[in-house]
Design an enzyme around this catalytic site. Structure first.
Site, PDB file in Angstrom:
ATOM      1  N   ARG A  32      -7.082 -14.639  91.089  1.00  0.00           N
ATOM      2  CA  ARG A  32      -7.776 -15.533  90.146  1.00  0.00           C
ATOM      3  C   ARG A  32      -6.771 -16.576  89.634  1.00  0.00           C
ATOM      4  O   ARG A  32      -5.747 -16.226  89.058  1.00  0.00           O
ATOM      5  CB  ARG A  32      -8.339 -14.726  88.974  1.00  0.00           C
ATOM      6  CG  ARG A  32      -9.299 -13.618  89.398  1.00  0.00           C
ATOM      7  CD  ARG A  32     -10.596 -14.177  89.957  1.00  0.00           C
ATOM      8  NE  ARG A  32     -11.436 -13.122  90.511  1.00  0.00           N
ATOM      9  CZ  ARG A  32     -12.522 -13.341  91.237  1.00  0.00           C
ATOM     10  NH1 ARG A  32     -12.895 -14.592  91.513  1.00  0.00           N
ATOM     11  NH2 ARG A  32     -13.237 -12.333  91.707  1.00  0.00           N
ATOM     12  N   GLY A  43       4.853 -38.973 100.041  1.00  0.00           N
ATOM     13  CA  GLY A  43       6.073 -39.647  99.608  1.00  0.00           C
ATOM     14  C   GLY A  43       5.861 -41.042  99.055  1.00  0.00           C
ATOM     15  O   GLY A  43       6.231 -41.341  97.910  1.00  0.00           O
ATOM     16  N   GLY A  44       5.264 -41.921  99.842  1.00  0.00           N
ATOM     17  CA  GLY A  44       5.106 -43.314  99.417  1.00  0.00           C
ATOM     18  C   GLY A  44       4.227 -43.459  98.188  1.00  0.00           C
ATOM     19  O   GLY A  44       4.504 -44.276  97.301  1.00  0.00           O
ATOM     20  N   SER A 143       6.899 -37.155 105.218  1.00  0.00           N
ATOM     21  CA  SER A 143       6.813 -36.731 106.617  1.00  0.00           C
ATOM     22  C   SER A 143       5.864 -37.642 107.390  1.00  0.00           C
ATOM     23  O   SER A 143       4.946 -38.230 106.821  1.00  0.00           O
ATOM     24  CB  SER A 143       6.303 -35.294 106.686  1.00  0.00           C
ATOM     25  OG  SER A 143       5.003 -35.222 106.118  1.00  0.00           O
ATOM     26  N   GLU A 195      20.182 -31.842 104.658  1.00  0.00           N
ATOM     27  CA  GLU A 195      19.927 -32.636 105.871  1.00  0.00           C
ATOM     28  C   GLU A 195      21.221 -33.271 106.384  1.00  0.00           C
ATOM     29  O   GLU A 195      21.471 -33.300 107.593  1.00  0.00           O
ATOM     30  CB  GLU A 195      18.874 -33.714 105.571  1.00  0.00           C
ATOM     31  CG  GLU A 195      17.499 -33.128 105.303  1.00  0.00           C
ATOM     32  CD  GLU A 195      16.582 -34.038 104.484  1.00  0.00           C
ATOM     33  OE1 GLU A 195      15.387 -33.719 104.423  1.00  0.00           O
ATOM     34  OE2 GLU A 195      17.063 -35.044 103.904  1.00  0.00           O
ATOM     35  N   ASP A 261      11.303 -38.601  95.291  1.00  0.00           N
ATOM     36  CA  ASP A 261      10.456 -39.803  95.246  1.00  0.00           C
ATOM     37  C   ASP A 261      10.740 -40.619  93.990  1.00  0.00           C
ATOM     38  O   ASP A 261      10.728 -41.854  94.022  1.00  0.00           O
ATOM     39  CB  ASP A 261       8.976 -39.408  95.304  1.00  0.00           C
ATOM     40  CG  ASP A 261       8.608 -38.738  96.632  1.00  0.00           C
ATOM     41  OD1 ASP A 261       9.187 -39.119  97.662  1.00  0.00           O
ATOM     42  OD2 ASP A 261       7.753 -37.834  96.630  1.00  0.00           O
TER      43      ASP A 261
END
Length: 317
Positions: A32, A43-44, A143, A195, A261
């Site tokens: 619940r 993203g944008g 992405s 990354e 962002d």
């Protein structure tokens, strides 16, 4: 504030973000949940929302499809964002974030978007190039949808090469690897430490390590400037004129969602206002610090961004 060059944000794989909470996230039972918070995400879109929060203007070019796409378009217009709508090749996806109140952990379920084909990619690139204004910025963030091959950003760079607009790319995975190995430089390439370490094939524990790695990418022609976000240790930028570090504000993290962002929004808005690059880095870092203080998919608050920017610590590396 002074004048600002045009900013166009690009979201090919948007999602309708639903966020909620449950007492505990466990298998096999009906869980619940609280009434969900619903936000237009991707993203944008988030970059455009954050630019608006900190007092700037942008146009969001978004690929939308089906009933979910129509709902998102209505939400974006209601939020006062300037929207250019591309037709996606299928229904816009949804994503779900559920917070487990027992542990405080957040479970994020991200569905794939509709599959794109080369002809649709070419149409999108043409539409973006046409919408990009002279002297402005184009931001590709988030992405890429299924079927959009690595190299999309380079194709867009070539289309923008006549000097119409500068390109900032914030991406990951295959798209980032393709860009790191490319000799068609984008104007600004952003990634996080994880990354960067994946691309470098080694740990980058120090700011100087991140700056050295970023400078190598600039030297190799992948970008004119490279930003590495170091999480709680701020952000580093390296370009042809040297490297800088901007420190994050000491805040307690409520949710890291939207911090990247918000950073891009602050950075590109400052660049569009013709600020020095190190000040743009500091405004981006202030926006990211402000964003981690807000829950779920909420972005930064303008007053927090202004406060953190006024306390900025910038170091030449």
């Amino acid at each position: 504030m002074s004048g600002q060059a045009p900013i166009l944000t690009v979201t090919l794989n948007p999602a309708l973000d639903l966020s909620t909470a449950a007492d505990a996230v466990v298998p096999d039972l009906k869980l619940r949940c609280d009434k969900p918070r619903i936000d237009p995400g991707g993203g944008g879109i988030n970059v455009s929302r954050a630019i608006q929060i900190v007092g700037g203007q942008s146009t969001a070019i978004v690929a939308l499809g089906g009933a979910t796409g129509t709902r998102m378009a209505d939400m974006l217009k209601a939020a006062g964002l300037k929207l250019l709508r591309l037709t996606a090749p299928g229904e816009t996806r949804q994503s779900l974030a559920v917070t487990d109140r027992a542990t405080g952990g957040q479970y994020r379920f991200v569905l794939p978007g509709p599959e794109w084909h080369m002809a649709q990619v070419a149409t999108a690139i043409a539409a973006i190039a046409e919408a990009a204004l002279a002297g402005g910025w184009v931001v590709v963030s988030g992405s890429n949808p299924p079927g959009v091959v690595p190299g999309f950003e380079q194709m867009l760079t070539v289309r923008l090469k006549d000097g119409r607009a500068k390109l900032l790319v914030d991406t990951s995975g295959e798209a980032l690897r393709a860009m790191a190995g490319s000799s068609i430089p984008v104007d600004v390439l952003r990634m996080d430490s994880h990354e960067a370490e994946g691309l470098a094939g080694r740990p980058l524990p120090l700011r100087s390590d991140s700056a050295g790695f970023a400078a190598n990418l600039v030297r190799d022609g992948a970008a004119r400037a490279v930003i590495v976000a170091r999480g709680a240790d701020g952000s580093v930028i390296a370009g042809l004129d040297g490297a800088w570090h901007a420190a994050t504000a000491p805040v307690s993290v409520v949710s890291a969602v939207g911090a990247g962002d918000s950073f891009v929004a602050g950075f590109v808005l400052a660049m569009a206002r013709d600020w020095p690059v190190q000040e743009a880095l500091a405004l981006g870092t202030a926006a990211a610090s402000a964003a981690v203080m807000t829950p779920a998919t909420e972005l930064c608050h303008a007053s927090d961004v202004r406060h953190f920017y006024s306390q900025r610590i910038i170091t030449r590396l």
